[in-house]
Design an enzyme around this catalytic site. Structure first.
Site, short mmCIF file in Angstrom:
data_model
loop_
_atom_site.label_atom_id
_atom_site.label_comp_id
_atom_site.label_asym_id
_atom_site.label_seq_id
_atom_site.Cartn_x
_atom_site.Cartn_y
_atom_site.Cartn_z
N GLN A 1 -9.20 -0.30 11.37
CA GLN A 1 -9.91 0.47 12.19
C GLN A 1 -9.86 2.01 11.57
OE1 GLN A 1 -10.20 0.88 16.73
NE2 GLN A 1 -7.90 1.41 16.43
N ARG A 2 -11.12 2.83 11.36
CA ARG A 2 -9.89 4.11 10.83
C ARG A 2 -12.02 4.77 11.34
NH1 ARG A 2 -9.76 3.48 4.66
NH2 ARG A 2 -7.45 3.14 5.27
N ARG B 1 -13.55 -1.69 -4.57
CA ARG B 1 -13.63 -0.86 -3.41
C ARG B 1 -14.96 -2.41 -2.55
NH1 ARG B 1 -12.44 5.22 -3.71
NH2 ARG B 1 -12.25 4.70 -6.31
N VAL B 2 -14.67 -1.30 -1.45
CA VAL B 2 -15.67 -2.36 -0.44
C VAL B 2 -17.24 -1.79 -0.85
CG1 VAL B 2 -15.82 -1.36 1.47
CG2 VAL B 2 -16.52 -3.70 1.42
N ASP C 1 -3.79 -4.27 5.76
CA ASP C 1 -4.74 -3.83 6.24
C ASP C 1 -5.81 -3.14 7.53
OD1 ASP C 1 -8.03 -4.02 4.10
OD2 ASP C 1 -8.55 -3.58 5.80
N PHE D 1 -20.35 -5.48 -2.31
CA PHE D 1 -20.80 -5.53 -1.87
C PHE D 1 -22.07 -5.52 -2.86
CE2 PHE D 1 -19.02 -5.72 2.56
CZ PHE D 1 -18.12 -6.63 1.99
N TYR E 1 1.05 4.55 -2.65
CA TYR E 1 -0.69 4.94 -2.31
C TYR E 1 0.09 5.97 -1.57
CZ TYR E 1 -5.22 6.98 -2.46
OH TYR E 1 -6.20 7.37 -1.98
N THR F 1 -13.30 -1.86 11.11
CA THR F 1 -14.23 -0.86 10.70
C THR F 1 -13.68 0.19 9.64
OG1 THR F 1 -13.00 1.13 12.57
CG2 THR F 1 -14.69 -1.15 13.30
N ARG G 1 0.99 -1.15 0.04
CA ARG G 1 0.37 -0.02 0.15
C ARG G 1 0.55 1.26 -0.20
NH1 ARG G 1 -5.88 -2.02 2.21
NH2 ARG G 1 -5.78 0.48 2.47
P1 NAD Z 1 -10.82 7.76 -9.29
O1 NAD Z 1 -9.73 6.43 -9.09
O2 NAD Z 1 -11.96 7.28 -9.59
O3 NAD Z 1 -9.93 8.94 -9.80
C1 NAD Z 1 -9.30 9.61 -10.09
C2 NAD Z 1 -9.02 9.72 -11.37
O4 NAD Z 1 -7.80 10.95 -11.65
C3 NAD Z 1 -9.44 9.38 -12.59
O5 NAD Z 1 -10.22 9.59 -13.46
C4 NAD Z 1 -8.20 8.81 -13.24
O6 NAD Z 1 -7.93 8.28 -14.56
C5 NAD Z 1 -7.33 9.68 -12.70
N1 NAD Z 1 -5.95 9.91 -13.01
C6 NAD Z 1 -5.04 9.33 -12.36
N2 NAD Z 1 -3.51 8.83 -12.95
C7 NAD Z 1 -3.42 9.94 -13.63
C8 NAD Z 1 -2.85 10.87 -13.82
N3 NAD Z 1 -1.54 10.37 -14.15
N4 NAD Z 1 -3.13 11.80 -14.95
C9 NAD Z 1 -4.28 12.56 -15.31
N5 NAD Z 1 -5.07 11.59 -14.32
C10 NAD Z 1 -4.96 10.49 -13.54
O7 NAD Z 1 -10.70 8.17 -7.86
P2 NAD Z 1 -11.52 9.11 -6.92
O8 NAD Z 1 -12.35 7.39 -5.50
O9 NAD Z 1 -12.50 9.67 -7.39
O10 NAD Z 1 -10.51 9.76 -6.25
C11 NAD Z 1 -10.34 10.60 -6.13
C12 NAD Z 1 -8.79 11.81 -5.16
O11 NAD Z 1 -9.80 11.05 -3.75
C13 NAD Z 1 -7.86 10.75 -5.69
O12 NAD Z 1 -6.80 11.28 -6.02
C14 NAD Z 1 -7.80 10.37 -4.09
O13 NAD Z 1 -6.48 9.60 -3.23
C15 NAD Z 1 -8.42 10.91 -3.13
N6 NAD Z 1 -9.51 10.27 -2.27
C16 NAD Z 1 -10.21 9.36 -2.65
C17 NAD Z 1 -11.44 8.36 -1.85
C18 NAD Z 1 -11.86 7.65 -2.03
O14 NAD Z 1 -13.03 6.70 -0.92
N7 NAD Z 1 -13.71 7.51 -2.78
C19 NAD Z 1 -10.20 8.31 -0.28
C20 NAD Z 1 -9.74 8.68 -0.05
C21 NAD Z 1 -8.79 10.14 -0.85
N1 UDP Z 2 -12.98 -5.89 2.14
C1 UDP Z 2 -13.55 -6.50 2.33
N2 UDP Z 2 -14.07 -6.90 1.11
C2 UDP Z 2 -13.93 -6.25 -0.42
C3 UDP Z 2 -13.38 -5.01 -0.17
C4 UDP Z 2 -12.87 -4.92 0.54
O1 UDP Z 2 -13.90 -7.11 2.73
O2 UDP Z 2 -14.79 -6.96 -1.38
C5 UDP Z 2 -12.91 -4.54 3.76
C6 UDP Z 2 -11.20 -4.45 3.06
O3 UDP Z 2 -10.48 -5.32 3.28
C7 UDP Z 2 -11.18 -3.14 3.76
C8 UDP Z 2 -12.48 -2.34 3.86
O4 UDP Z 2 -13.09 -3.73 2.76
O5 UDP Z 2 -10.91 -3.52 5.44
C9 UDP Z 2 -12.21 -1.23 2.96
O6 UDP Z 2 -11.78 -1.72 1.76
P1 UDP Z 2 -11.39 -0.52 0.95
O7 UDP Z 2 -10.54 -1.40 -0.03
O8 UDP Z 2 -13.51 0.29 0.19
O9 UDP Z 2 -10.62 0.75 1.09
P2 UDP Z 2 -9.49 0.59 2.29
O10 UDP Z 2 -9.23 -0.27 2.86
O11 UDP Z 2 -8.42 1.82 0.73
O12 UDP Z 2 -9.87 1.95 3.17
#
Ligand code: NAD
Ligand code: UDP
Ligand code: UDP
Length: 326
Positions: A287-288, A197-198, A284, A202, A156, A221, A153
């Site tokens: 908790q969060r 993503r979870v 993984d 689901f 990222y 969590t 991880r």
């Molecule tokens: P997403 O994957 O749907 O969106 C990311 C976008 O960035 C995509 O459209 C992808 O094509 C584009 N991208 C990736 N690499 C690129 C590059 N090198 N140049 C130009 N575009 C590029 O994800 P999202 O959930 O919409 O996330 C958006 C932002 O929010 C991300 O930076 C992510 O890290 C952050 N974020 C999201 C979550 C979440 O739960 N969704 C949580 C924490 C942070």
């Molecule tokens: N997870 C799960 N089943 C799935 C996908 C994810 O149990 O099919 C769990 C994963 O291990 C994590 C939580 O759900 O504990 C959230 O995962 P996600 O990838 O959505 O986000 P992140 O781990 O980045 O918070």
């Protein structure tokens, strides 16, 4: 003879760049900015985003789409930048980990260089992953985190941590107006159905009648924020006083185990799916949950959408997509 005045001075519209604008959160943000009367430039390399997410915006006079990878320089004239470009799901960001770090780090440098040249305000979409597998619960912004620097991880987590460092150094060294948002798990329509993503996993599994995959024992969590609430927070953060840089946690403090979530999705979809256990991925977080006192106080923001209401809207979206053969 009238004096020449640049065209930009006639326009009262704010020119806003959204990198990653064709992604899940980015597409909702572009929509909201257009509704607020901005001129929106969406830059995306379509790695995880898609034109489908913004198809309804293409052709609008104040929306422009640019295929661009943020690891390369970008020369445009804008007033504000939302830097969202980065794959966000573990499956996608681990697909090409070197590119993930480059996107966070080189992407931040390029967007900060751009902001410096045009004196734009710039917001970074950082993440709760900067806290790693946290030893403090719930997580407040003062916690420095517990992150593995060499695990699967890390591309990222450490990429996002380095981007935060760059934001604060450009702020201290060059006086840039920065905003750093630490986003916690966000969900809603236009999540990628296969990004692992979870919430999307689901819902898609339940709608197909397939078993819901619980990683580990499902007691870990997460706290889930509906996308409209998150977008509202990002807009408020960008509009906050220049003295406020963040980092600020943005998320919904309602905390659920993964098993809770699975049961909720089964109930709301009226699915006959059962649960199956799968191996817990490395590192993984156990908790969060965000401490959002800072966002409440400074941004006067609090999420409005509960998990049931948000899941219903997300389920309706995926139901439509699956019926359409997506
Ligand atoms: P997403 O994957 O749907 O969106 C990311 C976008 O960035 C995509 O459209 C992808 O094509 C584009 N991208 C990736 N690499 C690129 C590059 N090198 N140049 C130009 N575009 C590029 O994800 P999202 O959930 O919409 O996330 C958006 C932002 O929010 C991300 O930076 C992510 O890290 C952050 N974020 C999201 C979550 C979440 O739960 N969704 C949580 C924490 C942070
Ligand atoms: N997870 C799960 N089943 C799935 C996908 C994810 O149990 O099919 C769990 C994963 O291990 C994590 C939580 O759900 O504990 C959230 O995962 P996600 O990838 O959505 O986000 P992140 O781990 O980045 O918070
Ligand atoms: N940059 C950009 N657009 C601009 C200005 C700069 O993409 O409008 C990029 C540029 O390629 C550089 C990076 O941003 O690599 C950092 O710029 P900065 O001015 O901070 O550093 P320098 O150019 O001095 O390395």
């Amino acid at each position: 003879m009238p004096r020449l005045v640049s065209a930009a001075r006639y326009s009262l519209r704010k020119r806003v760049l959204v990198t990653g604008g064709a992604g899940f959160i980015g597409s909702h943000l572009c929509e909201r900015l257009l509704a607020d009367g901005c001129d929106v430039l969406c830059a995306d390399n379509f790695f995880t985003g898609t034109k489908d997410n913004i198809a309804h915006l293409i052709g609008r006079p104040h929306f422009e789409l640019l295929r661009h990878d943020v690891t390369f320089p970008l020369y445009v004239e804008v007033d504000e930048i939302y830097n969202l470009a980065c794959p966000a799901s573990p499956v996608h960001y681990q697909f090409d980990p070197v590119q993930t770090t480059k996107t966070s780090v080189h992407g931040a440098i390029n967007m900060l260089g751009l902001a410096k040249r045009v004196k734009a305000k710039i917001l970074q979409a950082s993440t709760s992953e900067v806290y790693g597998d946290p030893q403090v619960h719930p997580q407040a912004e003062g916690y420095w985190g517990h992150v593995n620097p060499i695990g699967p991880r890390s591309c990222y987590d450490e990429g996002k941590r380095c981007a935060e460092t760059l934001f604060f150094d450009y702020h201290r060294q060059h006086g840039l107006r920065i905003k750093v948002a630490r986003i916690f798990n966000t969900y809603g329509p236009r999540m990628h159905p296969n990004d692992g993503r979870v919430v999307s996993n689901f819902i898609v599994q339940a709608l197909k009648g397939a078993p819901l995959t619980i990683y580990g024992d499902g007691s870990q969590t997460r706290a889930f924020c509906y996308v409209d609430d998150l977008v509202d927070a990002l807009i408020r953060l960008m509009a906050s006083k220049d003295g406020f840089t963040g980092p600020v946690n943005l998320g919904n403090p309602g905390e659920f185990t993964i098993l809770d979530l699975a049961r909720k999705v089964i109930a709301l979809t009226r699915s006959g799916s059962r649960l199956v256990r799968r191996k817990l991925p490395a590192d993984d977080p156990r908790q969060r949950r965000p401490d959002i006192a800072l966002a409440r106080r400074v941004l006067r923001w609090t999420p409005k959408t509960g998990l049931d209401a948000g899941l219903k809207k997300t389920i309706a979206y995926f139901r439509g997509g699956l019926a359409g053969g997506a």
